[in-house]
Design an enzyme around this catalytic site. Structure first.
Site, short mmCIF file in Angstrom:
data_model
loop_
_atom_site.label_atom_id
_atom_site.label_comp_id
_atom_site.label_asym_id
_atom_site.label_seq_id
_atom_site.Cartn_x
_atom_site.Cartn_y
_atom_site.Cartn_z
N ASP A 20 9.28 2.95 -0.48
CA ASP A 20 8.25 3.54 0.37
C ASP A 20 8.52 3.06 1.79
OD1 ASP A 20 6.08 4.20 1.87
OD2 ASP A 20 4.58 3.52 0.42
N LYS A 38 4.64 9.05 8.91
CA LYS A 38 4.37 8.43 10.22
C LYS A 38 5.35 8.85 11.33
CE LYS A 38 1.67 4.78 8.18
NZ LYS A 38 0.45 4.16 8.57
N TYR A 51 0.86 -1.19 0.00
CA TYR A 51 0.00 0.00 0.00
C TYR A 51 0.89 1.23 0.00
CZ TYR A 51 -3.39 3.50 1.65
OH TYR A 51 -4.20 4.60 1.78
#
Ligand code: PMP
Length: 438
Positions: A240, A274, A145
């Site tokens: 990512d 995050k 994702y």
């Protein structure tokens, strides 16, 4: 455990907020539906809902809360930012300091740009790669994702796969057709895709350590081969690391001890989010100086943001990284996660419940199946109903897990040995109930 107020608020929320939640992964749709829990306060490794029930938190807000809730150093940083004014729309010194910290920890980042979310960071790495190579296609891996941008919401994992919508509605086929999806941890798919479309591929995008269909390590040699094959095709490697950076050690996958040859797995561009915001909204991307020079105001590829690099997020991020630099932080999280996993596995085995646990340092995923989970297909093959049952039984015992069979459990610096013991006991009672068919 009663959750009357949560149920009332859910009714109310649905009248105003679509689906009652501001991110589908917060709904309980993937674990049988019904009212999600409305929280009101967090402190350390625990949080409290609006009915005053207390939970040990393994969600950690899907990753960012690695120091636990309301860590004093982060709170202090946010208060400082609030006193000084939260947004100027100008450059600040704080941004330089956070960029320096990221560069020091992630050697492939010559230059950095801050944005507001992981989605934005990923989107822009793709823009940079396309601008630089003059090519359009992206290769990604099934189940990874990369945020909710059109470009990458194709065979995504995490929320979309949980909800059974691998492709979102509203994405033009022309955009989806620029994305090629291949299986993770297997080189043949990538090789074939590169043979067929290699001269059109701008970048290969990967979660180098997967966090979106469980915690999944790349097999030995996978990242090395991926980087080599991608470069041979004249395409760029994008990591990512929105979940993985600073999660397993102080740095990125590139500097993680599990990978012996840092240079062989060096990405061209990296997306972050995050943890680097200490619990406030943030994203960042960075990489080779010549690639980053494609971005405005230096180059022709445009990217901007009113809130980007805002003082509160940046100062919270700096404070969070400072906590993570304290000696022994990751070793402690790993020791606790190891004990917790051993307890879970022993208890599941005792009650005859098939359970595969993938643990990486202080994060792990629990799959209700008796086969290993090394790719998306294997993760899909775990029993979602059993997970949902386990999730509910744990919730009623005051243990909060992510409401999806694909998401990880995250340890934080605030969890204690007592938390681990309480969790193992709750799991044992839950497995026993599951085995008894109740
Ligand atoms: N990439 C990865 C690997 C992620 O796990 C996520 C979020 N779970 C994103 C990108 C998107 O980040 P955000 O939710 O901040 O947009």
């Amino acid at each position: 455990m009663q959750r009357i107020r949560s149920a009332q608020l859910y009714e109310e929320a649905q009248q105003h907020i679509v689906g009652g939640v501001n991110s589908p992964s917060r709904s309980f749709k993937a674990v049988g539906g019904g009212a999600p829990v409305f929280m009101k306060k967090g402190q350390g490794a625990r949080f409290w809902d609006v009915d005053d029930n207390q939970y040990i938190d393994y969600l950690a807000a899907f990753g960012p809360i690695i120091t636990g809730h309301a860590h004093p150093k982060i709170t202090e940083a946010i208060v400082r930012a609030a006193h000084d004014g939260t947004l100027y729309g100008t450059a600040t010194e704080h941004e330089i300091r956070l960029a320096e910290q990221l560069k020091a920890a992630i050697p492939s980042m010559d230059k950095v740009r801050f944005v507001n979310s992981g989605t934005e960071a990923v989107m822009t790495t793709i823009r940079v790669a396309r601008a630089f190579t003059g090519r359009n296609k992206i290769i990604k891996f099934a189940g990874c994702y990369h945020g909710h941008a059109d470009l990458v919401l194709v065979a995504a994992g995490s929320g979309p796969s949980t909800l059974g919508i691998p492709d979102s509605a509203g994405i033009p086929p022309s955009i989806a057709s620029e994305v090629i999806t291949v299986p993770f941890n297997e080189l043949d798919g990538l090789r074939l895709a590169l043979e067929r479309w290699g001269d059109q591929v701008a970048a290969v995008m990967v979660e180098p350590i997967v966090g979106n269909f469980g915690m999944v390590m790349p097999k030995p040699g996978f990242l090395e081969a991926l980087c080599k094959m991608t470069r041979e095709a004249g395409a760029l490697v994008i990591y990512d690391e929105v979940i993985s950076a600073f999660r397993f050690h102080y740095g990125s996958s590139q500097t993680f001890s599990a990978f012996p040859d840092q240079d062989a797995i060096r990405p061209d561009l990296t997306a972050l989010g995050k943890i680097i915001g200490g619990g406030l909204p943030i994203g960042a991307y960075g990489g080779r100086a010549d690639l980053m020079a494609m971005i405005a105001p230096l180059g022709p590829a445009y990217q901007a943001g009113t809130m980007a690099g805002n003082p509160a997020s940046v100062l919270a991020g700096l404070a969070c990284l400072e906590v993570l630099r304290e000696p022994g932080v990751y070793t402690r999280m790993e020791a606790m996660a190891t004990r917790l996993c051993e307890g879970l596995q022993a208890s599941a085995d005792k009650h005859g419940i098939p359970l595969t646990i993938n643990r990486i340092v202080g994060a792990f995923s629990t799959h209700f199946c008796d086969h290993p989970v090394t790719n998306y297909e294997e993760a899909q093959g775990s029993d979602g109903e059993q997970f949902a049952h386990f999730f509910r039984l744990m919730l009623d015992r005051g243990i909060y897990l992510a409401p999806s069979k694909y998401e990880a459990w995250f340890l934080t610096t605030a969890h204690t040995d007592a938390d681990i013991e309480e969790t193992v006991a709750a799991a044992d009672a839950s497995f026993q109930e599951m085995a008894a068919g109740r």
